[in-house]
Design an enzyme around this catalytic site. Structure first.
Site, PDB file in Angstrom:
ATOM      1  N   GLU A  43       0.856  -1.187   0.000  1.00 48.08           N
ATOM      2  CA  GLU A  43       0.000   0.000   0.000  1.00 48.08           C
ATOM      3  C   GLU A  43       0.896   1.242   0.000  1.00 48.08           C
ATOM      4  OE1 GLU A  43      -3.889   1.579   2.504  1.00 48.08           O
ATOM      5  OE2 GLU A  43      -2.343   0.447   3.565  1.00 48.08           O
ATOM      6  N   LYS A 116     -10.335   0.461  -1.686  1.00 47.82           N
ATOM      7  CA  LYS A 116     -10.340   0.128  -0.262  1.00 47.82           C
ATOM      8  C   LYS A 116     -11.676   0.509   0.372  1.00 47.82           C
ATOM      9  CE  LYS A 116      -7.482   0.720   3.900  1.00 47.82           C
ATOM     10  NZ  LYS A 116      -6.251   1.358   4.433  1.00 47.82           N
ATOM     11  N   CYS A 156      -5.006  -3.695   3.601  1.00 49.95           N
ATOM     12  CA  CYS A 156      -4.655  -3.281   4.958  1.00 49.95           C
ATOM     13  C   CYS A 156      -5.783  -3.451   5.985  1.00 49.95           C
ATOM     14  CB  CYS A 156      -4.150  -1.845   4.905  1.00 49.95           C
ATOM     15  SG  CYS A 156      -3.183  -1.319   6.351  1.00 49.95           S
TER      16      CYS A 156
END
Length: 269
Positions: A43, A116, A156
């Site tokens: 990321e 995301k 993440c």
């Protein structure tokens, strides 16, 4: 495809876009030279600035722009599947960008885009993170069709939300590029990765940021590749480097037949 050699690249990105891209390409070339067929960047590999708003100025429309073109060209040059960690794509909300994970095929085509979905927020009085201040959350679960089977893209903080991985088709591979903070990473990173692998009987490839960045932010690193039985196949702890492992999908099917937990689910969303 019965096996796949995968590489999780770990970086310590800074606030120099050109330098970060050069390091990413160098590490990609090293992974390809070691036989990697699938390479995953972390990321924010392109930029880890002191001020999170710096990413807004380089957000580009999906399908166009120098960042996407450069990563597509790199995938084609090395003939690999390349997960471009996350890239900043223009959002529809003013003052916000989409933190998007793009998967490029070995001919340079974009095979999948995932924005995301879960935006990280943390404040313990010393560290504060609020991704919602600059990012627009995605609203779709993405499963990429690949030669080795369904691949579920995530980023993440998504790792804390297991329902994202439970939707059909059951993924054979989960990707989780990250910039986990050192504080939360010490406590939960490996635990979350191994849990997502075990409960889905899936491989997990998780490249991360691993060091100190502008502004004093510290990321945990420990980029990992985990197998469906929860075993860590490869790990790079700190600093730049590559975690490399071969994924055995035939063995994965054996595990799934011996423990058909995916078929035993009673509550399926």
């Amino acid at each position: 495809m019965q096996t796949l050699t995968a590489a999780a690249i770990q970086m310590v990105s800074g606030d120099d876009l050109a330098a970060n891209l050069e390091r990413a390409e160098t590490l990609l070339a090293e992974a390809a030279a070691q036989g990697a067929q699938f390479v995953a960047l972390p990321e924010y590999f392109y930029l880890m600035p002191a001020d999170e708003r710096a990413r807004l100025s380089i957000a580009e429309p999906f399908g166009h722009g120098p960042l996407q073109q450069r990563l597509a060209a790199a995938a084609a040059h090395h003939g690999v599947w390349l997960l471009a960690g996350t890239l900043p794509l223009a959002g529809t909300q003013p003052g916000r960008f989409c933190n998007s994970s793009l998967l490029f095929g070995p001919q340079g085509q974009c095979a999948a885009r995932y924005d995301k979905t879960h935006l990280f927020g943390f404040d313990d009085g010393r560290e504060r993170y609020a991704e919602a201040d600059t990012m627009q959350a995605g609203d779709s679960i993405v499963s990429a069709a690949t030669p080795w089977g369904p691949t579920r893209l995530s980023v993440c903080y998504d790792l804390r939300f297991p329902e994202l991985y439970r939707q059909a088709p059951a993924p054979v591979l989960i990707t989780a590029p990250a910039a986990f903070t050192h504080t939360t990473g010490q406590a939960h990173w490996e635990l979350l990765l191994r849990a997502r692998a075990v409960e889905n009987l899936a491989f997990v490839v998780a490249p991360g940021q691993g060091g100190v960045h502008p502004g004093g932010k510290r990321t945990f690193g420990h980029s990992m590749i985990v197998d469906p039985w929860g075993q860590v196949l490869a790990c790079h702890a700190e600093g730049e480097g590559i975690a490399l492992a071969t994924l055995d999908f035939t063995g994965q099917q054996t595990w799934r037949s011996r423990l058909p937990a995916l078929q035993h689910r009673r509550f399926i969303g």
